[in-house]
Design a protein around this motif. Structure first.
Motif, PDB file in Angstrom:
ATOM      1  N   THR A  60      63.072   1.722  84.574  1.00  0.00           N
ATOM      2  CA  THR A  60      63.711   1.700  83.264  1.00  0.00           C
ATOM      3  C   THR A  60      62.999   0.683  82.401  1.00  0.00           C
ATOM      4  O   THR A  60      62.734  -0.435  82.839  1.00  0.00           O
ATOM      5  N   ARG A  61      62.661   1.094  81.182  1.00  0.00           N
ATOM      6  CA  ARG A  61      61.971   0.193  80.252  1.00  0.00           C
ATOM      7  C   ARG A  61      62.750   0.141  78.936  1.00  0.00           C
ATOM      8  O   ARG A  61      63.085   1.187  78.373  1.00  0.00           O
ATOM      9  N   ILE A  62      63.022  -1.070  78.466  1.00  0.00           N
ATOM     10  CA  ILE A  62      63.709  -1.284  77.190  1.00  0.00           C
ATOM     11  C   ILE A  62      62.647  -1.663  76.170  1.00  0.00           C
ATOM     12  O   ILE A  62      61.950  -2.667  76.345  1.00  0.00           O
ATOM     13  N   ALA A  63      62.525  -0.856  75.110  1.00  0.00           N
ATOM     14  CA  ALA A  63      61.405  -1.041  74.178  1.00  0.00           C
ATOM     15  C   ALA A  63      61.861  -0.961  72.724  1.00  0.00           C
ATOM     16  O   ALA A  63      62.697  -0.132  72.369  1.00  0.00           O
ATOM     17  N   LEU A  64      61.285  -1.828  71.909  1.00  0.00           N
ATOM     18  CA  LEU A  64      61.555  -1.838  70.473  1.00  0.00           C
ATOM     19  C   LEU A  64      60.547  -0.927  69.772  1.00  0.00           C
ATOM     20  O   LEU A  64      59.337  -1.202  69.795  1.00  0.00           O
ATOM     21  N   LEU A 110      57.294  -1.734  71.624  1.00  0.00           N
ATOM     22  CA  LEU A 110      57.032  -2.921  72.432  1.00  0.00           C
ATOM     23  C   LEU A 110      58.035  -2.960  73.584  1.00  0.00           C
ATOM     24  O   LEU A 110      59.243  -3.090  73.358  1.00  0.00           O
ATOM     25  N   VAL A 111      57.533  -2.847  74.807  1.00  0.00           N
ATOM     26  CA  VAL A 111      58.420  -2.888  75.983  1.00  0.00           C
ATOM     27  C   VAL A 111      58.772  -4.345  76.256  1.00  0.00           C
ATOM     28  O   VAL A 111      57.902  -5.157  76.567  1.00  0.00           O
ATOM     29  N   TYR A 116      52.883  -2.574  75.491  1.00  0.00           N
ATOM     30  CA  TYR A 116      53.233  -1.531  74.538  1.00  0.00           C
ATOM     31  C   TYR A 116      53.317  -0.144  75.171  1.00  0.00           C
ATOM     32  O   TYR A 116      52.618   0.131  76.152  1.00  0.00           O
ATOM     33  N   ALA A 117      54.171   0.702  74.605  1.00  0.00           N
ATOM     34  CA  ALA A 117      54.267   2.116  74.985  1.00  0.00           C
ATOM     35  C   ALA A 117      54.001   2.978  73.759  1.00  0.00           C
ATOM     36  O   ALA A 117      54.503   2.678  72.672  1.00  0.00           O
ATOM     37  N   VAL A 118      53.207   4.024  73.921  1.00  0.00           N
ATOM     38  CA  VAL A 118      53.066   5.063  72.896  1.00  0.00           C
ATOM     39  C   VAL A 118      53.786   6.294  73.423  1.00  0.00           C
ATOM     40  O   VAL A 118      53.367   6.893  74.418  1.00  0.00           O
ATOM     41  N   ILE A 119      54.908   6.626  72.801  1.00  0.00           N
ATOM     42  CA  ILE A 119      55.736   7.757  73.225  1.00  0.00           C
ATOM     43  C   ILE A 119      55.356   8.959  72.369  1.00  0.00           C
ATOM     44  O   ILE A 119      55.576   8.952  71.152  1.00  0.00           O
ATOM     45  N   PHE A 120      54.773   9.976  72.992  1.00  0.00           N
ATOM     46  CA  PHE A 120      54.354  11.178  72.263  1.00  0.00           C
ATOM     47  C   PHE A 120      55.238  12.335  72.724  1.00  0.00           C
ATOM     48  O   PHE A 120      55.149  12.784  73.867  1.00  0.00           O
ATOM     49  N   THR A 121      56.115  12.793  71.846  1.00  0.00           N
ATOM     50  CA  THR A 121      57.042  13.882  72.160  1.00  0.00           C
ATOM     51  C   THR A 121      56.589  15.107  71.380  1.00  0.00           C
ATOM     52  O   THR A 121      56.351  15.008  70.174  1.00  0.00           O
TER      53      THR A 121
END
Lengths: 120, 120
Positions: free
Chosen positions: A107-111, B111-112, B26-31
């Motif tokens: 689980t990752r909490i991200a802004l 930002l995680v 960082y995460a890049v969420i591509f939906t």
């Protein structure tokens, strides 16, 4: 009278990409690998989506699964995420998840700081 | 001599949940929602995963697709994300994605701040 097909398609598309507000907002990224145990899983998953949507600060969710499952829920604030984590039915589901349905998860909490889209 | 099965399973699990470092990152969420056009898509998707992994600051990725597709890539910094967005082969793939393979998509840069896991 039934809706013409074009309307059904558009509603589905709109539903599947979460219609989140302008940034910033939060994402809870839940990545998981399932066990082979099916009993009760689908019912729990649907019930959790239904209950999350009733929580204050809920903004939407997106979900997909192959070998790996990814469910992302979007929230207004860390306080809203904390309240959902502590919600009693969700607490039971989390415990059952660890014991029965998931072999591994993260689980990752991200802004979410920025977003951009192409919606046809 | 072939590996005993237990080892193969463990390698697969490790591969599928991205083994990201301690937060923050960082995460890049591509939906995305695909068009019906299959030609070239799988090859492009695999090539982009291969090329992303060669970029400085790449930390891993996770992906799943049903009607909705979700691909999350993890990065050390916004600078690393910016460099990958500008990478020339990736630029071509982004253009083809908009024109050919995706009917809708949304990209979120996040930002995680915290993460926790259960890895058996």
């Amino acid at each position: 009278m039934p809706q013409p097909p074009i309307w059904n398609i558009r509603l589905t598309l709109t539903y599947m990409l979460a219609n989140t507000p302008t940034t910033p907002y939060y994402a809870v990224i839940f990545t998981s690998i399932r066990t082979d145990i099916e009993a009760g899983y689908e019912e729990m998953a649907h019930e959790m989506v239904r209950l999350a949507a009733l929580q204050p600060g809920y903004l939407g969710h997106e979900s997909a699964r192959n070998e790996l499952g990814i469910t992302i829920s979007y929230w207004e604030s860390l306080e809203a995420i904390k309240a959902w984590k502590a919600q009693s039915d969700h607490q039971i589901a989390q415990k059952q998840g660890r014991e029965i349905w998931y072999s591994s998860y993260k689980t990752r909490i991200a802004l979410v700081e920025r977003d951009y889209e192409m919606i046809l």
